[in-house]
Scaffold this motif. Structure first.
Motif, PDB file in Angstrom:
ATOM      1  N   ASN A  95     -60.560 -73.394  11.506  1.00 27.07           N
ATOM      2  CA  ASN A  95     -60.301 -72.538  12.668  1.00 27.07           C
ATOM      3  C   ASN A  95     -61.177 -72.969  13.847  1.00 27.07           C
ATOM      4  N   GLN A 117     -64.419 -76.737   3.291  1.00 26.18           N
ATOM      5  CA  GLN A 117     -65.088 -76.234   4.494  1.00 26.18           C
ATOM      6  C   GLN A 117     -66.533 -75.888   4.155  1.00 26.18           C
ATOM      7  N   PHE A 119     -68.442 -73.999   6.246  1.00 25.27           N
ATOM      8  CA  PHE A 119     -68.659 -72.619   6.689  1.00 25.27           C
ATOM      9  C   PHE A 119     -67.314 -71.947   6.914  1.00 25.27           C
ATOM     10  N   GLY A 120     -66.486 -71.907   5.885  1.00 23.78           N
ATOM     11  CA  GLY A 120     -65.182 -71.256   5.990  1.00 23.78           C
ATOM     12  C   GLY A 120     -65.381 -69.810   6.445  1.00 23.78           C
ATOM     13  N   LYS A 121     -64.571 -69.417   7.425  1.00 24.33           N
ATOM     14  CA  LYS A 121     -64.767 -68.118   8.053  1.00 24.33           C
ATOM     15  C   LYS A 121     -63.738 -67.122   7.568  1.00 24.33           C
ATOM     16  N   GLY A 122     -64.195 -65.975   7.095  1.00 25.01           N
ATOM     17  CA  GLY A 122     -63.281 -64.917   6.707  1.00 25.01           C
ATOM     18  C   GLY A 122     -63.272 -63.825   7.758  1.00 25.01           C
ATOM     19  N   ARG A 123     -62.586 -62.722   7.473  1.00 17.78           N
ATOM     20  CA  ARG A 123     -62.574 -61.625   8.446  1.00 17.78           C
ATOM     21  C   ARG A 123     -63.890 -60.865   8.387  1.00 17.78           C
ATOM     22  N   PHE A 128     -65.699 -67.565   3.825  1.00 20.78           N
ATOM     23  CA  PHE A 128     -64.546 -67.782   2.947  1.00 20.78           C
ATOM     24  C   PHE A 128     -64.872 -68.967   2.032  1.00 20.78           C
ATOM     25  N   TYR A 137     -56.996 -75.525   3.131  1.00 25.38           N
ATOM     26  CA  TYR A 137     -57.545 -74.808   4.279  1.00 25.38           C
ATOM     27  C   TYR A 137     -56.879 -75.390   5.512  1.00 25.38           C
ATOM     28  N   MET A 138     -56.095 -74.577   6.197  1.00 29.97           N
ATOM     29  CA  MET A 138     -55.330 -75.127   7.325  1.00 29.97           C
ATOM     30  C   MET A 138     -55.277 -74.142   8.485  1.00 29.97           C
ATOM     31  N   ASN A 181     -53.885 -59.003   5.515  1.00 36.56           N
ATOM     32  CA  ASN A 181     -53.786 -60.455   5.416  1.00 36.56           C
ATOM     33  C   ASN A 181     -54.217 -61.041   4.078  1.00 36.56           C
ATOM     34  N   ASP A 182     -54.241 -60.244   3.031  1.00 33.39           N
ATOM     35  CA  ASP A 182     -54.619 -60.817   1.728  1.00 33.39           C
ATOM     36  C   ASP A 182     -53.372 -61.079   0.897  1.00 33.39           C
ATOM     37  N   ILE A 193     -56.042 -64.905   5.398  1.00 38.40           N
ATOM     38  CA  ILE A 193     -55.553 -65.417   6.688  1.00 38.40           C
ATOM     39  C   ILE A 193     -56.437 -64.863   7.802  1.00 38.40           C
ATOM     40  N   LEU A 194     -56.861 -65.741   8.696  1.00 38.14           N
ATOM     41  CA  LEU A 194     -57.678 -65.302   9.829  1.00 38.14           C
ATOM     42  C   LEU A 194     -57.018 -65.776  11.113  1.00 38.14           C
ATOM     43  N   GLY A 212     -55.363 -69.263  10.822  1.00 37.99           N
ATOM     44  CA  GLY A 212     -56.046 -69.995   9.744  1.00 37.99           C
ATOM     45  C   GLY A 212     -55.661 -69.448   8.389  1.00 37.99           C
ATOM     46  N   GLY A 214     -56.265 -69.890   4.193  1.00 37.32           N
ATOM     47  CA  GLY A 214     -57.074 -70.480   3.116  1.00 37.32           C
ATOM     48  C   GLY A 214     -56.489 -70.090   1.776  1.00 37.32           C
TER      49      GLY A 214
HETATM   50  C1  BTN Z   1     -60.121 -63.502   4.946  1.00 35.28           C
HETATM   51  O1  BTN Z   1     -59.546 -63.336   3.881  1.00 35.28           O
HETATM   52  O2  BTN Z   1     -61.111 -62.829   5.263  1.00 35.28           O
HETATM   53  C2  BTN Z   1     -59.626 -64.570   5.866  1.00 35.28           C
HETATM   54  C3  BTN Z   1     -59.926 -65.921   5.335  1.00 35.28           C
HETATM   55  C4  BTN Z   1     -59.372 -67.037   6.196  1.00 35.28           C
HETATM   56  C5  BTN Z   1     -59.803 -68.381   5.679  1.00 35.28           C
HETATM   57  C6  BTN Z   1     -59.136 -69.513   6.399  1.00 35.28           C
HETATM   58  S1  BTN Z   1     -59.433 -71.047   5.602  1.00 35.28           S
HETATM   59  C7  BTN Z   1     -58.755 -71.897   6.933  1.00 35.28           C
HETATM   60  C8  BTN Z   1     -59.272 -71.204   8.170  1.00 35.28           C
HETATM   61  N1  BTN Z   1     -60.577 -71.716   8.532  1.00 35.28           N
HETATM   62  C9  BTN Z   1     -61.526 -70.788   8.434  1.00 35.28           C
HETATM   63  O3  BTN Z   1     -62.738 -70.977   8.664  1.00 35.28           O
HETATM   64  N2  BTN Z   1     -60.998 -69.623   8.020  1.00 35.28           N
HETATM   65  C10 BTN Z   1     -59.559 -69.751   7.840  1.00 35.28           C
END
Ligand code: BTN
Length: 280
Positions: A95, A117, A119-123, A128, A137-138, A181-182, A193-194, A212, A214
């Protein structure tokens, strides 16, 4: 990746169900057989499994598990701009990279994909979990002007529906959706999904939407804090190189159809069908 190597990989991915002779490949790529051999060796060095059978030729082994643009392209529908798809080994966050690309002119239809990733980012500021070799991860850059969505939540709805439809057609598994979004299988989260907005600083208008996605495709171990609520599409690694296929199908679903009211209604209905906790 140099041109011959990339063209060879695309050709092998496209013909993954049969062997191609060195001569045939050389002819199709317009290079020498030595150049083909060198490119094969180089792909093997990158970790690709290639069966080289005398008198039959080359073929990717079934257990390949590398995400690549070349592995996605054979499954894309007409009209998708493959040049806008980038696949990385590791990124901090797809993202984050997509938002930077949006600011720097990467337009609608840009897709950023990573194998893992950092530092994958969640809500809600959460991380994540994004380990290598088993997830997808897209992030998509989408133009709100092109989509006839009533609200920005429409992008989350469309992305969630696309993920469920893609998992059903590629993996044969039905998912449910937990607002907002789950994506769940057997009550456990397999995808998050973010959706984020990239706004014009002066007007405050949303210029781009970054959606985004994942997916835990076949992660088998999760951190303590999520291990009771998280799961994967597959509990074990499938024999096919499924991640490229899944990526292509999600891209097809989100980017091929005209983004009109009919598309939105269809995605909303696919979303509603799977919703387990009331309307959005
Ligand atoms: C969540 O469930 O809280 C949302 C998670 C979203 C994760 C995806 S992975 C691809 C994209 N890149 C990120 O850093 N976050 C989203």
């Amino acid at each position: 990746m140099n041109n011959t190597k990339s063209a060879l990989l695309a050709l092998l991915e496209k013909n993954s169900d049969k062997s191609l002779s060195g001569e045939e490949i050389a002819g199709q790529l317009g290079v020498s057989r030595t150049a083909v051999w060198k490119a094969v060796k180089s792909l093997e060095k990158d970790g690709y499994g290639i069966n080289a059978v005398q008198n039959r030729g080359y073929r990717l082994t079934e257990d390949n598990n590398i995400l690549s643009v070349e592995g996605i392209i054979p499954y894309l529908k007409d009209g998708i701009c493959a040049e806008k798809i980038s696949v990385y080994g590791s990124l901090d966050s797809t993202n984050k990279t997509a938002k930077e690309a949006a600011i720097n002119g990467g337009g609608h239809g840009t897709v950023i994909i990573a194998d893992s990733q950092n530092f994958g980012k969640g809500r809600n500021g959460k991380a994540f979990f994004s380990p290598p070799l088993c997830g997808l991860y897209m992030s998509f850059i989408l133009s709100p002007e092109l989509y006839n969505f009533p609200e920005i939540t429409g992008f989350t709805v469309a992305a969630a529906a696309a993920v469920c439809l893609a998992i059903k057609s590629v993996c044969g598994v039905e998912c449910s959706i937990k607002r907002v979004n789950d994506i769940l299988i057997d009550g456990k989260k397999i995808c998050g999904i973010l959706t984020e907005a990239v706004s014009d600083l002066e007007s405050g208008a949303t210029e781009w939407v970054v959606a985004g996605i994942g997916i835990n495709v076949f992660a088998s171990e999760f951190p303590e804090e999520i291990k009771n609520v998280a799961s994967s599409v597959f509990l074990n690694k499938p024999s096919k190189n499924i991640r490229n296929l899944l990526a292509a199908e999600i891209i097809n679903l989100l980017l091929t159809a005209p983004a009109d009211a009919e598309f939105y209604a269809r995605m909303q209905s696919e979303y509603d069908k799977r919703l387990i906790n009331g309307g959005i």
